[in-house]
Write a protein that holds these residues in place. Structure first.
Motif, mmCIF file in Angstrom:
data_model
loop_
_atom_site.group_PDB
_atom_site.id
_atom_site.type_symbol
_atom_site.label_atom_id
_atom_site.label_comp_id
_atom_site.label_asym_id
_atom_site.label_seq_id
_atom_site.Cartn_x
_atom_site.Cartn_y
_atom_site.Cartn_z
ATOM 1 N N LEU A 75 -24.919 -77.039 -49.244
ATOM 2 C CA LEU A 75 -25.943 -77.589 -48.350
ATOM 3 C C LEU A 75 -25.422 -77.701 -46.926
ATOM 4 N N GLY A 76 -24.181 -78.106 -46.771
ATOM 5 C CA GLY A 76 -23.607 -78.253 -45.431
ATOM 6 C C GLY A 76 -22.749 -79.489 -45.331
ATOM 7 N N ASP A 77 -22.671 -80.013 -44.130
ATOM 8 C CA ASP A 77 -21.819 -81.148 -43.808
ATOM 9 C C ASP A 77 -22.138 -82.359 -44.690
ATOM 10 N N ALA A 78 -21.105 -82.976 -45.236
ATOM 11 C CA ALA A 78 -21.290 -84.136 -46.123
ATOM 12 C C ALA A 78 -21.793 -85.370 -45.381
ATOM 13 N N SER A 79 -21.833 -85.334 -44.070
ATOM 14 C CA SER A 79 -22.390 -86.476 -43.326
ATOM 15 C C SER A 79 -23.879 -86.636 -43.611
ATOM 16 N N LEU A 80 -24.507 -85.645 -44.234
ATOM 17 C CA LEU A 80 -25.916 -85.754 -44.609
ATOM 18 C C LEU A 80 -26.153 -86.882 -45.606
ATOM 19 N N LEU A 81 -25.104 -87.350 -46.261
ATOM 20 C CA LEU A 81 -25.229 -88.488 -47.177
ATOM 21 C C LEU A 81 -25.634 -89.761 -46.441
ATOM 22 N N HIS A 82 -25.398 -89.795 -45.141
ATOM 23 C CA HIS A 82 -25.607 -91.009 -44.359
ATOM 24 C C HIS A 82 -26.826 -90.857 -43.446
ATOM 25 N N ARG A 83 -28.001 -90.785 -44.044
ATOM 26 C CA ARG A 83 -29.246 -90.627 -43.301
ATOM 27 C C ARG A 83 -29.580 -91.924 -42.573
ATOM 28 N N PRO A 84 -30.053 -91.816 -41.330
ATOM 29 C CA PRO A 84 -30.448 -93.025 -40.607
ATOM 30 C C PRO A 84 -31.589 -93.752 -41.323
ATOM 31 N N ASP A 85 -31.619 -95.060 -41.180
ATOM 32 C CA ASP A 85 -32.666 -95.884 -41.773
ATOM 33 C C ASP A 85 -33.998 -95.549 -41.105
ATOM 34 N N GLY A 86 -34.982 -95.146 -41.886
ATOM 35 C CA GLY A 86 -36.275 -94.739 -41.357
ATOM 36 C C GLY A 86 -37.020 -95.840 -40.627
ATOM 37 N N THR A 94 -35.525 -98.277 -38.691
ATOM 38 C CA THR A 94 -34.889 -98.673 -37.435
ATOM 39 C C THR A 94 -34.381 -97.496 -36.609
ATOM 40 N N ALA A 95 -34.385 -96.302 -37.165
ATOM 41 C CA ALA A 95 -33.840 -95.141 -36.462
ATOM 42 C C ALA A 95 -34.742 -94.706 -35.311
ATOM 43 N N THR A 96 -34.118 -94.275 -34.229
ATOM 44 C CA THR A 96 -34.867 -93.745 -33.091
ATOM 45 C C THR A 96 -35.097 -92.249 -33.309
ATOM 46 N N MET A 97 -35.923 -91.664 -32.470
ATOM 47 C CA MET A 97 -36.155 -90.216 -32.542
ATOM 48 C C MET A 97 -34.844 -89.457 -32.290
ATOM 49 N N ASP A 98 -34.023 -89.978 -31.371
ATOM 50 C CA ASP A 98 -32.734 -89.338 -31.097
ATOM 51 C C ASP A 98 -31.820 -89.395 -32.318
ATOM 52 N N ASP A 99 -31.820 -90.523 -33.037
ATOM 53 C CA ASP A 99 -31.023 -90.647 -34.259
ATOM 54 C C ASP A 99 -31.439 -89.596 -35.283
ATOM 55 N N MET A 100 -32.753 -89.453 -35.476
ATOM 56 C CA MET A 100 -33.260 -88.495 -36.461
ATOM 57 C C MET A 100 -33.001 -87.054 -36.017
ATOM 58 N N HIS A 101 -33.126 -86.786 -34.721
ATOM 59 C CA HIS A 101 -32.823 -85.449 -34.188
ATOM 60 C C HIS A 101 -31.367 -85.097 -34.458
ATOM 61 N N ASP A 102 -30.471 -86.015 -34.117
ATOM 62 C CA ASP A 102 -29.044 -85.771 -34.315
ATOM 63 C C ASP A 102 -28.730 -85.553 -35.789
ATOM 64 N N TYR A 103 -29.328 -86.351 -36.665
ATOM 65 C CA TYR A 103 -29.116 -86.218 -38.111
ATOM 66 C C TYR A 103 -29.579 -84.847 -38.603
ATOM 67 N N ALA A 104 -30.729 -84.400 -38.134
ATOM 68 C CA ALA A 104 -31.317 -83.159 -38.631
ATOM 69 C C ALA A 104 -30.676 -81.906 -38.049
ATOM 70 N N TYR A 105 -30.218 -81.957 -36.802
ATOM 71 C CA TYR A 105 -29.833 -80.717 -36.134
ATOM 72 C C TYR A 105 -28.389 -80.602 -35.686
ATOM 73 N N LEU A 106 -27.687 -81.691 -35.495
ATOM 74 C CA LEU A 106 -26.332 -81.602 -34.959
ATOM 75 C C LEU A 106 -25.300 -81.641 -36.081
ATOM 76 N N ARG A 107 -24.463 -80.621 -36.143
ATOM 77 C CA ARG A 107 -23.406 -80.529 -37.152
ATOM 78 C C ARG A 107 -22.104 -80.082 -36.502
ATOM 79 N N ASP A 108 -21.007 -80.575 -37.017
ATOM 80 C CA ASP A 108 -19.695 -80.084 -36.605
ATOM 81 C C ASP A 108 -19.430 -78.761 -37.299
ATOM 82 N N ASN A 109 -18.657 -77.917 -36.662
ATOM 83 C CA ASN A 109 -18.237 -76.650 -37.255
ATOM 84 C C ASN A 109 -16.726 -76.543 -37.077
#
Length: 94
Positions: free
Chosen positions: A19-30, A32-47
């Protein structure tokens, strides 16, 4: 590449889907999360070059989720854990 499944023992990597980066286990709380939090969670990954924790799904087996720590340069698997155990352990430490 061989994945040493914690419950089933050594398995060929062809049995799994990454699936990808294991940080996906830590989804922001729906709630209290801001749009920026959700954007970062969905699209930003380390390589990274080197050790990296990834989510692997045992699609052709017991359908378990694993966190595999793998060296991205050599493809050597350093550690394999059940994702549910990682989520519980890391959830308690926060």
């Amino acid at each position: 590449m061989i994945i040493n499944h914690p419950l089933l023992g050594p398995r060929d990597a062809a049995e799994f889907t990454v699936l990808g980066d294991a940080s996906l286990l830590h989804r922001p709380d729906g709630m209290t999360a801001t749009m920026d939090d959700m954007h970062d969670y969905a699209y930003l990954r380390d390589n990274p070059a080197g050790l990296h924790r990834e989510l692997w799904y045992h699609e052709q087996g017991d359908r378990s989720w694993l966190v595999v720590t793998r060296n991205t340069l050599t493809h050597d698997v350093e550690n394999v854990e059940l994702a549910r155990d990682v989520a519980r352990t890391e959830g308690r430490s926060k």
